[in-house]
Design a protein around this motif. Structure first.
Motif, mmCIF file in Angstrom:
data_model
loop_
_atom_site.group_PDB
_atom_site.id
_atom_site.type_symbol
_atom_site.label_atom_id
_atom_site.label_comp_id
_atom_site.label_asym_id
_atom_site.label_seq_id
_atom_site.Cartn_x
_atom_site.Cartn_y
_atom_site.Cartn_z
ATOM 1 N N MET A 69 0.827 -1.216 0.000
ATOM 2 C CA MET A 69 0.000 0.000 0.000
ATOM 3 C C MET A 69 0.855 1.258 0.000
ATOM 4 S SD MET A 69 -1.494 -0.067 3.902
ATOM 5 C CE MET A 69 -2.497 1.383 3.660
ATOM 6 N N ASP A 70 0.267 2.360 -0.457
ATOM 7 C CA ASP A 70 0.985 3.628 -0.496
ATOM 8 C C ASP A 70 1.187 4.180 0.914
ATOM 9 O OD1 ASP A 70 0.878 3.359 -3.184
ATOM 10 O OD2 ASP A 70 -0.560 4.985 -3.550
ATOM 11 N N GLY A 71 2.161 5.085 1.035
ATOM 12 C CA GLY A 71 2.490 5.620 2.347
ATOM 13 C C GLY A 71 1.850 6.967 2.643
ATOM 14 N N ASP A 72 0.858 7.358 1.842
ATOM 15 C CA ASP A 72 0.309 8.701 2.022
ATOM 16 C C ASP A 72 -1.128 8.680 2.533
ATOM 17 O OD1 ASP A 72 -0.952 7.684 -0.159
ATOM 18 O OD2 ASP A 72 -0.329 9.241 -1.555
ATOM 19 N N LEU A 73 -1.589 7.486 2.974
ATOM 20 C CA LEU A 73 -2.924 7.317 3.551
ATOM 21 C C LEU A 73 -4.062 7.499 2.546
ATOM 22 C CD1 LEU A 73 -1.899 8.887 6.877
ATOM 23 C CD2 LEU A 73 -3.084 6.686 6.736
ATOM 24 N N GLN A 74 -3.729 7.478 1.254
ATOM 25 C CA GLN A 74 -4.824 7.439 0.267
ATOM 26 C C GLN A 74 -5.465 6.058 0.271
ATOM 27 O OE1 GLN A 74 -2.664 9.384 -3.269
ATOM 28 N NE2 GLN A 74 -4.700 10.303 -3.328
ATOM 29 N N HIS A 75 -4.721 5.074 0.765
ATOM 30 C CA HIS A 75 -5.247 3.720 0.922
ATOM 31 C C HIS A 75 -5.595 3.513 2.384
ATOM 32 C CE1 HIS A 75 -2.541 2.611 -2.742
ATOM 33 N NE2 HIS A 75 -3.681 3.155 -3.121
ATOM 34 N N GLU A 100 -8.019 11.222 0.034
ATOM 35 C CA GLU A 100 -7.094 12.331 -0.221
ATOM 36 C C GLU A 100 -5.770 12.013 0.462
ATOM 37 O OE1 GLU A 100 -7.742 14.969 -2.016
ATOM 38 O OE2 GLU A 100 -9.875 14.554 -2.357
ATOM 39 N N ARG A 101 -4.687 12.581 -0.061
ATOM 40 C CA ARG A 101 -3.407 12.473 0.616
ATOM 41 C C ARG A 101 -3.479 13.095 1.996
ATOM 42 N NH1 ARG A 101 1.936 12.311 -0.479
ATOM 43 N NH2 ARG A 101 2.372 10.945 -2.233
ATOM 44 N N TYR A 102 -2.780 12.491 2.968
ATOM 45 C CA TYR A 102 -2.733 13.059 4.303
ATOM 46 C C TYR A 102 -1.814 14.283 4.294
ATOM 47 C CZ TYR A 102 -2.219 13.038 9.423
ATOM 48 O OH TYR A 102 -2.212 13.365 10.741
#
Ligand code: GDD
Ligand code: MN
Length: 393
Positions: free
Chosen positions: A95-101, A212-214
């Protein structure tokens, strides 16, 4: 069940603590799980990760590990493969590290995969309940939709249960994939996993909302878009290349027939109609035999229905293309030859997608939620027509 959450990061410092906090909560019921950052950052992200890891260790939370790469070989996809190589649990979630997931979905994906006997569970933005809301801008959404449609048309069997082959969020049974065969570059690691290997993987999907990105900004660039085209080329465009060859030959027949009939004194309009009908018929027969042979039994349409759909599309396309050409040239004042070339390419892509997604569309074998149907069908003929034929009895 324990899982490893593999998180590729490139300058994501401000997102790390929040991501780990939410993963720690989500994975509470899965002892032995851990988070593995594969970091290519050029800023202070590694020290942020180290600090968060120390904090987790101190309070007995789930362990946080990091692989920091000095050379960002293969970018995002290369990082994911590097991470998967060092996973020790049977299942991993990427998973991505920007909390979009949403981190809460990570254990759900892996559990579903194990319970349903699957190899991969994809978190999809495009099935019931899913949403691509976090993709910024109309343009990126359109690009994403078209790219996914193309990928699915090129690999209709391998992606028959996958609505979102380009998502960066999925669970994988690490033993099911041969990491050495992958050629990770750019952003689209899931497509690489599903389309490249020798084995056809059993895939399921869960819907999710792409948030959305955090913090911070997206690292997707036009260059990554071009990488995607490169990747499709290195996957030999799935079955699209055979479709293109037949289409190209069709254009040659068409001209030859027109030439021969007019040479015998036939009126060119009648000759053109005959040339079109003959070309469409020959192309249809070749397509049935060499492009979509393995899909005929998997699909929703019988022979006559496929023929009717194919003719209807080609006829409509031929009838619509000329007025469209005229209209674009009149409105934009662009060079007609260029416009013609572009409309031909667009028409080709549309025709291919229509055939793969409508005329020969395979039935889904995995319900999007729950259920445990196994899918063991032949692949999409990455090795070319002859080997695809061998696989089809
Ligand atoms: N290690 C590493 N190396 N990580 C990277 C690199 C790299 O070169 N480039 C990006 N990342 C990390 C980011 O730090 C982030 O954690 C994750 O990969 C996704 O990058 P974003 O920049 O947030 O990408 P996006 O949100 O625009 O795209 C996402 O959605 C796409 C679907 O539309 C990604 O998940 C894509 O994989 C996905 O196709
Ligand atoms: Mn992102």
């Amino acid at each position: 069940m324990a899982i490893t959450v593999v998180v590729p990061t490139f300058n994501e410092g401000p997102n790390v603590a929040e991501l780990v906090r939410r993963l720690d909560e989500a994975l509470g019921a899965m002892p032995g799980s851990c988070v593995l950052f594969v970091d290519d950052s050029r800023d202070d992200t590694p020290s942020v990760i180290e600090r968060v890891a120390a904090g987790q260790a101190a309070r007995g939370g789930i362990p946080v590990r990091m692989i920091h790469r000095e050379v960002a070989d293969g970018g995002l996809s290369g990082a994911v493969v590097a991470g998967l190589r060092s996973v020790e649990t049977e299942w991993a979630v990427v998973m991505d590290g920007d909390l979009q997931h949403p981190p809460e979905l990570a254990p759900v994906l892996a559990t579903r995969g194990r319970d349903a006997g699957l190899d991969v569970v994809v978190a999809s933005r495009y099935i019931g309940g899913g949403d691509a809301g976090g993709l910024d801008g109309y343009w990126r959404r359109a690009v994403s939709t078209v790219s996914a449609l193309l990928a699915r048309s090129m690999f209709p069997l391998r992606l028959r249960n996958v609505t979102d082959p380009l998502t960066g969020f999925f669970a994988v049974r690490v033993g099911a994939i041969d990491l050495d065969t992958l050629r990770p570059r750019g952003f689209k690691i899931l497509l690489e996993v599903l389309a490249r290997g020798k084995r056809v993987l059993a895939v399921g999907e869960e819907p999710f909302v792409f948030g959305e990105r955090y913090a911070g900004r997206s690292k997707a660039t036009l260059r990554m878009g071009l990488r995607y085209l490169e990747q499709l080329a290195s996957l030999r465009f799935g079955r699209m290349s055979r479709f293109a060859i037949i289409g190209g030959m069709g254009a040659v027949w068409n001209v030859l027939i027109l030439w021969a009939l007019t040479a015998f004194g036939m009126h060119y309009v009648i000759a053109a109609v005959i040339a079109a009908v003959v070309t469409m018929s020959v192309n249809f027969a070749l397509q049935e035999r060499f492009v979509f042979r393995d899909l005929r039994a998997e699909g929703r349409h019988g022979f006559w229905s496929r023929l009717a759909h194919s003719f209807a599309f080609n006829g409509t396309e031929a009838a619509v293309r000329l007025p469209v050409l005229w209209w674009i040239v009149e409105v934009t004042g662009m060079w007609p030859v260029l416009v013609q070339a572009v409309t031909l390419v667009v028409a080709f892509l549309l025709r291919f997608v229509f055939h793969a997604q409508v005329v020969y569309r395979p039935r889904r074998t995995q319900p999007p939620l729950g259920g445990a149907l196994s899918s063991s069908q032949p692949g999409d003929g990455l090795l070319g027509a002859s080997s695809a034929d061998k696989r089809v009895q």
